[in-house]
Design a protein around this motif. Structure first.
Motif, PDB file in Angstrom:
ATOM      1  N   THR A   1      -1.363  13.928  42.234  1.00 44.56           N
ATOM      2  CA  THR A   1      -1.522  14.266  43.645  1.00 44.56           C
ATOM      3  C   THR A   1      -0.273  14.998  44.110  1.00 44.56           C
ATOM      4  O   THR A   1       0.842  14.546  43.836  1.00 44.56           O
ATOM      5  CB  THR A   1      -1.706  12.999  44.498  1.00 44.56           C
ATOM      6  OG1 THR A   1      -2.863  12.287  44.050  1.00 44.56           O
ATOM      7  CG2 THR A   1      -1.868  13.358  45.973  1.00 44.56           C
ATOM      8  N   VAL A   2      -0.448  16.120  44.804  1.00 46.09           N
ATOM      9  CA  VAL A   2       0.672  16.872  45.359  1.00 46.09           C
ATOM     10  C   VAL A   2       0.586  16.817  46.878  1.00 46.09           C
ATOM     11  O   VAL A   2      -0.476  17.081  47.460  1.00 46.09           O
ATOM     12  CB  VAL A   2       0.671  18.334  44.875  1.00 46.09           C
ATOM     13  CG1 VAL A   2       1.837  19.108  45.494  1.00 46.09           C
ATOM     14  CG2 VAL A   2       0.747  18.392  43.350  1.00 46.09           C
ATOM     15  N   VAL A   3       1.702  16.463  47.504  1.00 48.08           N
ATOM     16  CA  VAL A   3       1.757  16.312  48.954  1.00 48.08           C
ATOM     17  C   VAL A   3       2.629  17.418  49.534  1.00 48.08           C
ATOM     18  O   VAL A   3       3.761  17.640  49.080  1.00 48.08           O
ATOM     19  CB  VAL A   3       2.326  14.935  49.349  1.00 48.08           C
ATOM     20  CG1 VAL A   3       2.326  14.782  50.876  1.00 48.08           C
ATOM     21  CG2 VAL A   3       1.524  13.816  48.693  1.00 48.08           C
ATOM     22  N   GLY A   4       2.099  18.116  50.542  1.00 49.58           N
ATOM     23  CA  GLY A   4       2.849  19.155  51.240  1.00 49.58           C
ATOM     24  C   GLY A   4       2.579  19.095  52.723  1.00 49.58           C
ATOM     25  O   GLY A   4       2.054  18.101  53.248  1.00 49.58           O
ATOM     26  N   THR A   5       2.938  20.170  53.409  1.00 50.71           N
ATOM     27  CA  THR A   5       2.745  20.263  54.856  1.00 50.71           C
ATOM     28  C   THR A   5       1.811  21.431  55.176  1.00 50.71           C
ATOM     29  O   THR A   5       1.371  22.163  54.287  1.00 50.71           O
ATOM     30  CB  THR A   5       4.087  20.486  55.577  1.00 50.71           C
ATOM     31  OG1 THR A   5       4.576  21.796  55.232  1.00 50.71           O
ATOM     32  CG2 THR A   5       5.113  19.433  55.158  1.00 50.71           C
TER      33      THR A   5
ATOM     34  N   VAL B   1      -4.666  17.524  46.402  1.00 51.75           N
ATOM     35  CA  VAL B   1      -3.554  17.956  47.251  1.00 51.75           C
ATOM     36  C   VAL B   1      -3.778  17.397  48.649  1.00 51.75           C
ATOM     37  O   VAL B   1      -4.910  17.335  49.134  1.00 51.75           O
ATOM     38  CB  VAL B   1      -3.411  19.497  47.299  1.00 51.75           C
ATOM     39  CG1 VAL B   1      -3.046  20.045  45.928  1.00 51.75           C
ATOM     40  CG2 VAL B   1      -4.663  20.175  47.829  1.00 51.75           C
ATOM     41  N   LEU B   2      -2.690  16.960  49.281  1.00 52.64           N
ATOM     42  CA  LEU B   2      -2.768  16.358  50.602  1.00 52.64           C
ATOM     43  C   LEU B   2      -1.822  17.086  51.548  1.00 52.64           C
ATOM     44  O   LEU B   2      -0.674  17.369  51.186  1.00 52.64           O
ATOM     45  CB  LEU B   2      -2.390  14.878  50.548  1.00 52.64           C
ATOM     46  CG  LEU B   2      -3.246  13.973  49.643  1.00 52.64           C
ATOM     47  CD1 LEU B   2      -2.666  12.562  49.622  1.00 52.64           C
ATOM     48  CD2 LEU B   2      -4.697  13.954  50.117  1.00 52.64           C
ATOM     49  N   VAL B   3      -2.288  17.347  52.772  1.00 54.59           N
ATOM     50  CA  VAL B   3      -1.463  17.933  53.821  1.00 54.59           C
ATOM     51  C   VAL B   3      -1.024  16.799  54.734  1.00 54.59           C
ATOM     52  O   VAL B   3      -1.857  16.111  55.339  1.00 54.59           O
ATOM     53  CB  VAL B   3      -2.245  19.000  54.606  1.00 54.59           C
ATOM     54  CG1 VAL B   3      -1.381  19.573  55.740  1.00 54.59           C
ATOM     55  CG2 VAL B   3      -2.700  20.126  53.673  1.00 54.59           C
ATOM     56  N   ALA B   4       0.278  16.598  54.815  1.00 51.44           N
ATOM     57  CA  ALA B   4       0.816  15.413  55.483  1.00 51.44           C
ATOM     58  C   ALA B   4       0.362  15.295  56.930  1.00 51.44           C
ATOM     59  O   ALA B   4       0.116  14.184  57.425  1.00 51.44           O
ATOM     60  CB  ALA B   4       2.340  15.419  55.401  1.00 51.44           C
TER      61      ALA B   4
END
Length: 354
Positions: free
Chosen positions: A195-199, A217-220
């Motif tokens: 899982t990759v977390v970004g903004t 992928v997750l957008v914070a």
């Protein structure tokens, strides 16, 4: 010769200058015609004067590069004029401390890095040392080879400093160049999920993360990151968290997320204080591991993986002629893409010299 120079303290104190070309000074010196030079986040920090490390200004920027040998000192035996090479980042190490003597020269207390304390690679030519040069495989372009350095940072963090096993749940904070390359390296271990977390600003880079092997992928700003990650597996959290962001809030999130007995590998760094208790880390008996730079064996292994097509940094890059250095900096800074590459000899980066 043309060079991108950070000439004084203060934001924006960078310009293209005409500077003297380097010369052979020692018997093991090598002069390299720079064909491609990557823009690092540290270059952008120096551009904004927001770095958390000392800088010897004026200094030519850049430490990620590839090129062609054009001159060698009389003691050089491993390389010849015309060879395609990459060079590691320490312009100087003492060669006598315990770290240098045991191959961990990246930890030498007297280490001086290119583009910070010594003139770097955003120039037409650079002086390197035989001991830190590596041959570029024939099927690896100059632009890809210039990404060996950030790939080695990721390789060091994942392959050397992290305990990662097939089936592990892995979380990467930060889809910058290092975080993206960490995804590719972690993928080699057949993890259960990455899982990759970004903004919100990272959305184009999160798309690259998917291309590089991220399963999610997750957008914070758009999701409850912790709740989403804990839906996977037994709900106790990831086995490994790779923190490739230089702010304290992601370290706190990493500590909150990591499973008991798991590991956090901290790659990104910044000058801000932490500002919170580490007691949850202790209570979980989790490991917090720092990772810095790289050394010779990692470069050889990363170049081999590039030659085999198992690591491919090019989808995250965009190239610019050296005269266009400011656009290269500004577009990378805006997160339009993950990595800019400056071409001191534009038009020749993918093949032989123009």
């Amino acid at each position: 010769m043309k060079a991108v120079v950070n000439y004084a303290d203060g934001p924006g104190k960078v310009e293209l200058r005409d500077v003297a070309a380097p010369r052979i000074e020692g018997p093991k010196d090598i002069i390299i015609r720079v064909m491609a030079a990557g823009v690092c986040g540290s270059d952008l920090h120096m551009y904004h004067n927001s770095q958390g490390f000392p800088v010897n200004r004026p200094v030519t920027l850049g430490h990620e590069y590839s090129g062609i040998v054009v001159e060698t000192g009389p003691g050089v035996t491993l390389f010849r004029v015309g060879d395609r090479v990459v060079s590691e980042t320490p312009a100087y190490v003492c060669d006598s401390c315990v770290y240098c003597r045991t191959g961990l020269y990246n930890l030498c207390p007297d280490r001086r890095g290119y583009g910070v304390l010594e003139d770097g690679a955003m120039a037409e030519y650079l002086r390197s040392r035989e001991a830190i040069c590596h041959a570029i495989p024939d099927n690896v372009s100059f632009e890809a080879a210039a990404m060996t350095e950030p790939a080695c940072v990721a390789y060091n963090a994942v392959a050397y400093h992290s305990h990662i096993r097939p089936g592990d749940d892995v979380v990467v904070f930060g889809p910058g160049p290092i975080g993206l390359m960490a995804v590719q390296v972690a993928k080699l271990y057949s993890p259960g999920r990455i899982t990759v977390v970004g903004t919100n600003r990272d959305k184009s880079r999160l798309e690259v993360a998917c291309r590089f092997g991220a399963d999610q992928v997750l957008v914070a700003e758009e999701t409850d990151v912790a709740a989403e990650i804990r839906q996977y597996g037994d709900g106790l959290g990831p086995d490994l968290v790779l923190d490739a962001v230089g702010i304290s809030v992601t370290l706190k999130q990493s500590i909150d997320l990591v499973r008991p007995g798991g590991q956090i590998t901290k790659i990104g760094w910044g000058p801000a204080p932490v500002g919170f208790s580490l007691d949850p880390l202790i209570q979980k008996a989790a490991r917090l591991q720092g990772s810095f730079s790289h050394n010779w064996p990692m470069w050889e292994k990363v170049l081999l993986l590039m030659a085999r097509g198992e690591l491919d940094p090019l989808p995250m890059t965009k190239s610019y002629p050296i005269d266009d250095w400011k656009r290269a900096f500004d577009e990378m800074d805006s997160l339009a893409h993950a990595k800019s590459i400056v071409l001191p000899h534009a038009g020749a980066a993918k093949g032989e010299p123009a």
